[in-house]
Design a protein around this motif. Structure first.
Motif, mmCIF file in Angstrom:
data_model
loop_
_atom_site.group_PDB
_atom_site.id
_atom_site.type_symbol
_atom_site.label_atom_id
_atom_site.label_comp_id
_atom_site.label_asym_id
_atom_site.label_seq_id
_atom_site.Cartn_x
_atom_site.Cartn_y
_atom_site.Cartn_z
ATOM 1 N N ARG A 241 45.217 57.345 55.107
ATOM 2 C CA ARG A 241 45.983 58.442 54.525
ATOM 3 C C ARG A 241 46.429 58.059 53.121
ATOM 4 N N ARG A 242 46.575 59.076 52.267
ATOM 5 C CA ARG A 242 47.001 58.886 50.877
ATOM 6 C C ARG A 242 46.210 57.750 50.211
ATOM 7 N N PRO A 243 44.893 57.899 50.166
ATOM 8 C CA PRO A 243 44.065 56.811 49.634
ATOM 9 C C PRO A 243 44.199 56.652 48.126
ATOM 10 N N THR A 244 43.989 55.443 47.669
ATOM 11 C CA THR A 244 43.777 55.158 46.253
ATOM 12 C C THR A 244 42.389 54.545 46.118
ATOM 13 N N ALA A 245 41.829 54.604 44.911
ATOM 14 C CA ALA A 245 40.494 54.052 44.707
ATOM 15 C C ALA A 245 40.454 52.571 45.064
ATOM 16 N N GLU A 246 41.526 51.846 44.726
ATOM 17 C CA GLU A 246 41.562 50.410 45.003
ATOM 18 C C GLU A 246 41.583 50.129 46.500
ATOM 19 N N ARG A 247 42.409 50.866 47.231
ATOM 20 C CA ARG A 247 42.478 50.662 48.687
ATOM 21 C C ARG A 247 41.166 51.029 49.363
ATOM 22 N N VAL A 248 40.545 52.118 48.891
ATOM 23 C CA VAL A 248 39.268 52.531 49.469
ATOM 24 C C VAL A 248 38.203 51.476 49.211
ATOM 25 N N LEU A 249 38.145 50.963 47.979
ATOM 26 C CA LEU A 249 37.147 49.939 47.650
ATOM 27 C C LEU A 249 37.351 48.695 48.486
ATOM 28 N N ASP A 250 38.591 48.270 48.651
ATOM 29 C CA ASP A 250 38.872 47.093 49.481
ATOM 30 C C ASP A 250 38.403 47.314 50.910
ATOM 31 N N ARG A 251 38.623 48.526 51.429
ATOM 32 C CA ARG A 251 38.205 48.802 52.803
ATOM 33 C C ARG A 251 36.693 48.820 52.913
ATOM 34 N N MET A 252 36.013 49.376 51.910
ATOM 35 C CA MET A 252 34.560 49.428 51.959
ATOM 36 C C MET A 252 33.938 48.035 51.879
ATOM 37 N N LYS A 253 34.592 47.131 51.166
ATOM 38 C CA LYS A 253 34.067 45.771 51.064
ATOM 39 C C LYS A 253 34.012 45.088 52.417
ATOM 40 N N ALA A 254 34.862 45.525 53.324
ATOM 41 C CA ALA A 254 34.855 44.942 54.665
ATOM 42 C C ALA A 254 33.559 45.240 55.414
ATOM 43 N N PHE A 255 32.877 46.327 55.009
ATOM 44 C CA PHE A 255 31.616 46.679 55.656
ATOM 45 C C PHE A 255 30.458 45.826 55.161
ATOM 46 N N ASP A 256 30.578 45.331 53.954
ATOM 47 C CA ASP A 256 29.471 44.623 53.331
ATOM 48 C C ASP A 256 30.039 43.585 52.370
ATOM 49 N N GLY A 257 29.740 42.341 52.603
ATOM 50 C CA GLY A 257 30.301 41.267 51.811
ATOM 51 C C GLY A 257 30.009 41.378 50.327
#
Length: 262
Positions: A241-257
């Protein structure tokens, strides 16, 4: 369909959020036996009315498949899809086509404008095909919202990419659909034009009461949403909820190193 331009009421008398679309135990599989591939694996999700939802995940995660199933563009192997109170799984083609035409809007990466029509004609085309007259006040509001007032007589070749996508956004909004689905709607735009289109999508939710579901691989695009759903291996594995670009990018990095998201 209502012609009010205010934001619709959020939820019922008990304070429960109204649901524009929902999936229950949805499975989408391709092939059989050893070649069977499961694109969606028992997915449950509610899309809240009057919200902007982004769907993200690595390539092959099922994000586009989920959007296509929610929109009635693809069938499910098992489970149920509802648009508001209407179950669309199992509907015959003719009725499903009419439902999509009357209640669903679409914005595609490739704009899909007819080159022989001007901007206004492209905007009203779906309603013209359906034999419906546009609501003049609503159409004027939509055109003002996306900033196309001085471009309505221009054909697509006379418009920039960002302006063409704004026409596509206006086309989706003009018919007053219950829900709009966007498949990488800024994927073919430069960063400035993409930001303009995302601003208009955000404004359509905040000012026009629209419900939007957008598939994207771009953390900046996702940051415009109220909620981000993350898919991996055909399942919803997280929500933000209430995403920021930085938080989204950090979360996506968890999918792919390596941080790759597409």
């Amino acid at each position: 369909m209502t012609t009010a331009v205010g934001k619709p009421q959020q939820g019922d008398a008990h304070g429960n959020a109204a649901v524009a679309a929902r999936a229950r135990q949805v499975v989408k599989a391709y092939g059989t036996g050893e070649t069977r591939v499961v694109a969606l694996d028992h997915v449950d999700v509610d899309i809240v009315r009057g919200e902007f939802t982004a769907i993200m995940g690595p390539s092959g995660s099922g994000k586009s498949t989920l959007m296509h199933c929610l929109a009635g563009l693809d069938t499910v192997t098992s489970g149920e899809i509802h648009l508001a109170d209407t179950e669309i799984t199992g509907l015959k083609d003719k009725r499903l086509t009419r439902l999509r035409r009357d209640r669903v809007g679409f914005i595609f990466q490739s704009f899909n404008l007819l080159p022989t029509l001007n901007a206004l004609e492209n905007i009203t085309l779906p309603m013209d095909i359906a034999g419906r007259r546009p609501d003049a006040a609503w159409l004027r509001r939509v055109v003002e919202t996306v900033g196309l007032g001085d471009r309505l007589k221009h054909r697509p070749t006379e418009l920039s990419g960002g302006q063409q996508q704004r026409v596509a956004v206006a086309r989706a909004l003009a018919a007053q659909p219950e829900i709009i689905f966007g498949d990488e709607p800024t994927g073919n735009l430069d960063s400035r034009s993409g930001a303009e289109v995302l601003d208009f999508l955000r404004l359509s939710v905040d000012e026009l009461g629209q419900t939007i579901v957008m598939v994207t691989h771009d953390p900046v695009a996702a940051s415009y949403a109220d909620r981000v759903l993350y898919l991996a291996d055909g399942r919803i594995v997280d929500e933000m909820r209430r995403p920021t670009a930085e938080r989204v990018l950090d979360r996506m990095k968890a999918f792919d190193g390596r941080g790759r998201t597409s």
